[in-house]
Design a protein around this motif. Sequence first.
Motif, PDB file in Angstrom:
ATOM      1  N   ASN A  43       0.304   0.186 -28.826  1.00  0.00           N
ATOM      2  CA  ASN A  43      -0.455   1.270 -28.216  1.00  0.00           C
ATOM      3  C   ASN A  43      -1.394   0.705 -27.153  1.00  0.00           C
ATOM      4  N   THR A  48       3.460   4.741 -21.176  1.00  0.00           N
ATOM      5  CA  THR A  48       3.492   6.091 -20.617  1.00  0.00           C
ATOM      6  C   THR A  48       3.010   6.098 -19.176  1.00  0.00           C
ATOM      7  N   GLN A  90       6.172  13.049 -24.533  1.00  0.00           N
ATOM      8  CA  GLN A  90       5.795  12.801 -25.919  1.00  0.00           C
ATOM      9  C   GLN A  90       5.578  14.118 -26.661  1.00  0.00           C
ATOM     10  N   ASP A 176      10.245   9.664 -23.200  1.00  0.00           N
ATOM     11  CA  ASP A 176       8.973   9.147 -23.696  1.00  0.00           C
ATOM     12  C   ASP A 176       8.789   9.572 -25.150  1.00  0.00           C
ATOM     13  N   GLU A 177       9.074   8.658 -26.061  1.00  0.00           N
ATOM     14  CA  GLU A 177       8.944   8.861 -27.494  1.00  0.00           C
ATOM     15  C   GLU A 177       9.647  10.134 -27.986  1.00  0.00           C
ATOM     16  N   ALA A 180       8.939  11.119 -31.665  1.00  0.00           N
ATOM     17  CA  ALA A 180       7.556  11.285 -32.127  1.00  0.00           C
ATOM     18  C   ALA A 180       7.442  12.524 -33.017  1.00  0.00           C
ATOM     19  N   SER A 187      15.035  11.956 -37.028  1.00  0.00           N
ATOM     20  CA  SER A 187      15.149  10.742 -36.220  1.00  0.00           C
ATOM     21  C   SER A 187      16.576  10.214 -36.231  1.00  0.00           C
ATOM     22  N   GLU A 207       9.741   4.061 -27.102  1.00  0.00           N
ATOM     23  CA  GLU A 207       9.817   4.489 -28.502  1.00  0.00           C
ATOM     24  C   GLU A 207       9.145   3.465 -29.416  1.00  0.00           C
ATOM     25  N   HIS A 208       8.437   3.983 -30.434  1.00  0.00           N
ATOM     26  CA  HIS A 208       7.793   3.112 -31.419  1.00  0.00           C
ATOM     27  C   HIS A 208       8.666   2.882 -32.643  1.00  0.00           C
ATOM     28  N   ASP A 209       9.681   3.693 -32.836  1.00  0.00           N
ATOM     29  CA  ASP A 209      10.563   3.561 -33.994  1.00  0.00           C
ATOM     30  C   ASP A 209      11.512   2.383 -33.751  1.00  0.00           C
TER      31      ASP A 209
END
Length: 255
Positions: A43, A48, A90, A176-177, A180, A187, A207-209
């Motif tokens: 983060n 972004t 997002q 963008d994500e 989320a 997912s 993506e954070h996943d």
Amino acid sequence: MNAAKGSTLSVNGLVKRFGGLLVTDHFNLEVRPGELHAIIGPNGAGKTTLINQLCGELMPQAGSILLDGRELVRESVQRRARMGISRSYQITSVFREFTALENVMLAVQGASGRNFSFWKPVLGDASLLGPAQALLEQVGLGAQAKTPVSAMAHGAHRQLELAMTMALQPKVMLLDEPMAGMSHQESEDMVRLLQTLKGRYGIVLVEHDMDAVFALADRITVMVYGKAIACGTSEQIRNDPDVRMAYLGDQVETV
């Protein structure tokens, strides 16, 4: 400056500052035709902000953004969309009071450059209806075409937004994500959907996943404090000691 041979999207030396804060630090990125290129990082890494520069919502202080060799830096969001860059957000951007089909018809109409003044005739326009229904089928929402968006689940909203992004007939999609706020099942469904789109579009995925990233990405760029610290395949990124130290840590053990 020429685009890298065979590349769809080439970003060279991109710089963005907010006051004294350097949020994009001479960033380079190459997205090849049909490639899904993931951008990961902690983060605050500037992911972004980077996407906002690629789509035209933010202007960089320096650097180049080339699409098939054509410079985009001074082009508007609308002009970039017509040239082949489209994005999702997002937070979902759909019209909740309309049905899924109506949302995609609006996107198809916008992509055609036609006037939005007369909504009622648009609903019976076969030139919009057919493509919109086909896009809903592609993202798995064919059976929910007449469902009001307000009655649809969060995961379906993301699928719908993807259909609207695809309506622009992009060369490169900026996602963008997209996962989320999704449940585990949602997912997994999105990963399967994105796998069907690989090869048809260049895709930049933020993506954070990490399970999703490693399952989907052809290549991954790791961004830390606005700078690309590594770029490579999933296996190369998993095993990069600098990436482990800066971002992945123990996450690689669970992937």
